[in-house]
Design an enzyme around this catalytic site. Structure first.
Site, PDB file in Angstrom:
ATOM      1  N   GLU A 292       0.845  -1.189   0.000  1.00  0.00           N
ATOM      2  CA  GLU A 292       0.000   0.000   0.000  1.00  0.00           C
ATOM      3  C   GLU A 292       0.890   1.253   0.000  1.00  0.00           C
ATOM      4  O   GLU A 292       1.328   1.700  -1.040  1.00  0.00           O
ATOM      5  CB  GLU A 292      -1.014  -0.074   1.149  1.00  0.00           C
ATOM      6  CG  GLU A 292      -1.976  -1.264   0.915  1.00  0.00           C
ATOM      7  CD  GLU A 292      -3.102  -1.374   1.919  1.00  0.00           C
ATOM      8  OE1 GLU A 292      -3.774  -0.371   2.189  1.00  0.00           O
ATOM      9  OE2 GLU A 292      -3.320  -2.481   2.435  1.00  0.00           O
TER      10      GLU A 292
HETATM   11  C1  HEC Z   1      -3.457   0.679  -2.054  1.00  0.00           C
HETATM   12  C2  HEC Z   1      -4.833   0.897  -1.663  1.00  0.00           C
HETATM   13  C3  HEC Z   1      -5.133   1.436  -0.289  1.00  0.00           C
HETATM   14  C4  HEC Z   1      -4.608   2.554   0.311  1.00  0.00           C
HETATM   15  C5  HEC Z   1      -3.530   3.484  -0.186  1.00  0.00           C
HETATM   16  C6  HEC Z   1      -5.310   2.680   1.569  1.00  0.00           C
HETATM   17  N1  HEC Z   1      -6.226   1.675   1.725  1.00  0.00           N
HETATM   18 FE1  HEC Z   1      -7.521   1.437   3.252  1.00  0.00          FE
HETATM   19  N2  HEC Z   1      -8.004  -0.385   2.565  1.00  0.00           N
HETATM   20  C7  HEC Z   1      -7.567  -0.943   1.387  1.00  0.00           C
HETATM   21  C8  HEC Z   1      -7.947  -2.337   1.340  1.00  0.00           C
HETATM   22  C9  HEC Z   1      -7.645  -3.319   0.215  1.00  0.00           C
HETATM   23  C10 HEC Z   1      -8.617  -2.618   2.554  1.00  0.00           C
HETATM   24  C11 HEC Z   1      -9.176  -3.964   3.022  1.00  0.00           C
HETATM   25  C12 HEC Z   1      -8.079  -4.615   3.841  1.00  0.00           C
HETATM   26  C13 HEC Z   1      -8.467  -5.933   4.461  1.00  0.00           C
HETATM   27  O1  HEC Z   1      -9.653  -6.235   4.577  1.00  0.00           O
HETATM   28  O2  HEC Z   1      -7.555  -6.659   4.860  1.00  0.00           O
HETATM   29  C14 HEC Z   1      -8.656  -1.351   3.283  1.00  0.00           C
HETATM   30  C15 HEC Z   1      -9.278  -1.202   4.518  1.00  0.00           C
HETATM   31  C16 HEC Z   1      -9.351  -0.009   5.208  1.00  0.00           C
HETATM   32  C17 HEC Z   1     -10.112   0.207   6.411  1.00  0.00           C
HETATM   33  C18 HEC Z   1     -10.995  -0.811   7.120  1.00  0.00           C
HETATM   34  C19 HEC Z   1     -12.425  -0.623   6.703  1.00  0.00           C
HETATM   35  C20 HEC Z   1     -13.329  -1.718   7.170  1.00  0.00           C
HETATM   36  O3  HEC Z   1     -14.527  -1.615   6.871  1.00  0.00           O
HETATM   37  O4  HEC Z   1     -12.885  -2.679   7.794  1.00  0.00           O
HETATM   38  C21 HEC Z   1      -9.895   1.513   6.808  1.00  0.00           C
HETATM   39  C22 HEC Z   1     -10.495   2.213   8.015  1.00  0.00           C
HETATM   40  C23 HEC Z   1      -8.966   2.089   5.852  1.00  0.00           C
HETATM   41  N3  HEC Z   1      -8.671   1.141   4.890  1.00  0.00           N
HETATM   42  C24 HEC Z   1      -8.446   3.364   5.934  1.00  0.00           C
HETATM   43  C25 HEC Z   1      -7.365   3.784   5.163  1.00  0.00           C
HETATM   44  C26 HEC Z   1      -6.566   4.969   5.475  1.00  0.00           C
HETATM   45  C27 HEC Z   1      -6.789   5.910   6.648  1.00  0.00           C
HETATM   46  C28 HEC Z   1      -5.597   5.048   4.527  1.00  0.00           C
HETATM   47  C29 HEC Z   1      -4.477   6.045   4.416  1.00  0.00           C
HETATM   48  C30 HEC Z   1      -3.590   6.146   5.561  1.00  0.00           C
HETATM   49  C31 HEC Z   1      -5.813   3.921   3.614  1.00  0.00           C
HETATM   50  N4  HEC Z   1      -6.880   3.172   4.049  1.00  0.00           N
HETATM   51  C32 HEC Z   1      -5.054   3.681   2.491  1.00  0.00           C
HETATM   52  C33 HEC Z   1      -6.859  -0.289   0.392  1.00  0.00           C
HETATM   53  C34 HEC Z   1      -6.136   0.888   0.615  1.00  0.00           C
END
Ligand code: HEC
Ligand code: HEC
Length: 340
Positions: A140
């Site tokens: 990420e």
């Molecule tokens: C490269 C793509 C990517 C980036 C950049 C990213 N995310 Fe995500 N995010 C995801 C994915 C894929 C998941 C699901 C992960 C899992 O279920 O293991 C996720 C899950 C989450 C969740 C959990 C939501 C849930 O319903 O459980 C949160 C909160 C979140 N991200 C916040 C952020 C924040 C804050 C940032 C920046 C600091 C960020 N993400 C950056 C792809 C990304």
């Protein structure tokens, strides 16, 4: 000046100095931020060590949109969580730094304030800690948290924003808390379905209403996609595969009975968040409905609620039409949530 009046003068001088210092050291703005909670939604739990204030939400929003938190300053949270898509993405797997791919589909941030266990396997138990995962994840943003903090401390105006928000400098604690504060404001509950639920019968069509009746009735969807946020917050196996490459909840608990179980996701704004399921393998709402209609594949952990539904073509179409009423255009256009 005699000794007595000199010491009184000293006393007042030091008092004056002290109060100046205090102002300098603690310019924290504690203006309470009240969440705009729709009818039928509870007020979300806010952790005691991270009360919502306007300065915290503003700082979190700025960080959410800032690629400074990624190794090569190309990827922000919003690269994968896009407002126009209800803070989800439109590809099965969103690329992180250097085009690297993880293994799960990016979920919506709508109503994340109500989630109790984060990620599809529930591996993170506090929203205030969740941002550590994407910032440090190799696929990420790939930036050690300490390096992210160092960048923010060196920045021309982040230091002041952190002082205003927390009365403290940037640290792993304040960085993750600020991001969580912004995410807690992302509440979605003004869809056409909500108007209908609030008594405005004309907000949905006949076909959409028939779809709702199937959703809560014969198709059984609302057994798992239950309540105001269309989830029972449980981990369940919906029969997607016979053999799961991603073991889901089992990754965390290591219990065989949790294999292939994923957190039941909200269905709010579902028309905007294709492709679907933990791996983004189903491209459309129609393909999701076909999956459920077929009763899923054989897996020892498949939920007993997943069984052939025998829906007619017209019923499938009404169910899809109902799901489309869950789109909240106010939410995706709200300037409070968008990039400045
Ligand atoms: C490269 C793509 C990517 C980036 C950049 C990213 N995310 Fe995500 N995010 C995801 C994915 C894929 C998941 C699901 C992960 C899992 O279920 O293991 C996720 C899950 C989450 C969740 C959990 C939501 C849930 O319903 O459980 C949160 C909160 C979140 N991200 C916040 C952020 C924040 C804050 C940032 C920046 C600091 C960020 N993400 C950056 C792809 C990304
Ligand atoms: C036994 C519980 C259960 C039932 C019943 C159920 N679902 Fe689900 N649903 C889930 C789970 C668990 C997932 C997540 C699976 C995954 O991530 O691979 C899911 C995912 C979805 C998704 C994709 C969400 C996303 O963000 O990717 C849609 C759409 C959906 N379900 C619609 C329905 C509809 C329509 C029905 C009724 C025909 C239904 N579900 C019945 C448990 C259920």
């Amino acid at each position: 000046m005699n000794n007595g009046s000199f010491s009184i003068l000293l006393f007042f001088l030091s008092l004056a100095l002290l109060s100046c210092r205090q102002e300098e050291a603690n310019p924290m703005e504690e203006t309470h931020y009240e969440l705009d909670v729709p009818a039928g939604f509870p007020y979300p739990d806010i952790p005691e060590d991270n009360e919502l204030t306007a300065a915290r939400v503003a700082l979190g929003k700025r960080l959410f949109y800032d690629p400074i938190l990624s190794e090569d300053s190309t990827i922000s949270c919003a690269s994968c969580h896009k407002q126009a898509l209800a803070f989800a993405d439109d590809v099965p797997i969103s690329p992180g730094v250097k085009g690297r791919l993880g293994f799960r589909n990016a979920p919506t941030m709508a109503n994340v304030a109500y989630v109790e266990r984060f990620n599809k396997d529930g591996g993170v138990v506090k929203l205030d800690l969740q941002p550590v995962v994407p910032i440090e994840d190799h696929n990420e943003m790939n930036l050690p948290l300490q390096d992210a903090v160092a960048r923010l401390k060196d920045h021309p105006d982040y230091p002041e924003a952190f002082l205003k928000a927390y009365g403290k400098e940037a640290s792993p604690f304040t960085l993750t808390r600020a991001l969580a504060s912004f995410m807690r404001t992302l509440i979605s509950g003004s869809s056409r379905y909500d108007l209908y639920a609030g008594g405005k019968t004309s907000a949905v069509s006949e076909a959409e209403r028939r779809g709702l009746t199937l959703f809560t009735g014969r198709a059984g969807c609302a057994n798992c996609h239950a309540g105001f946020n269309f989830t029972d917050d449980n981990f369940r196996n919906n029969g997607l595969y016979e053999i799961y490459e991603d073991p889901g909840r089992n990754r965390i608990t290591l219990r065989p009975e949790d294999e292939g179980k994923f957190r039941v996701p909200t269905l709010r704004n579902i028309a905007l968040t294709a492709p679907y399921m933990h791996d983004g393998s189903l491209p459309t709402l129609e393909s999701v409905i076909e999956h459920y209609n077929g009763g899923g594949t054989a897996h020892p952990n498949k939920d007993t609620l997943i069984r052939p539904l025998q829906l007619s073509e017209e019923e499938k179409a009404s169910l899809a039409a109902f799901l489309r009423t869950l789109t909240d255009s106010t939410f995706i256009n709200n300037p409070l949530f968008g990039k400045e």
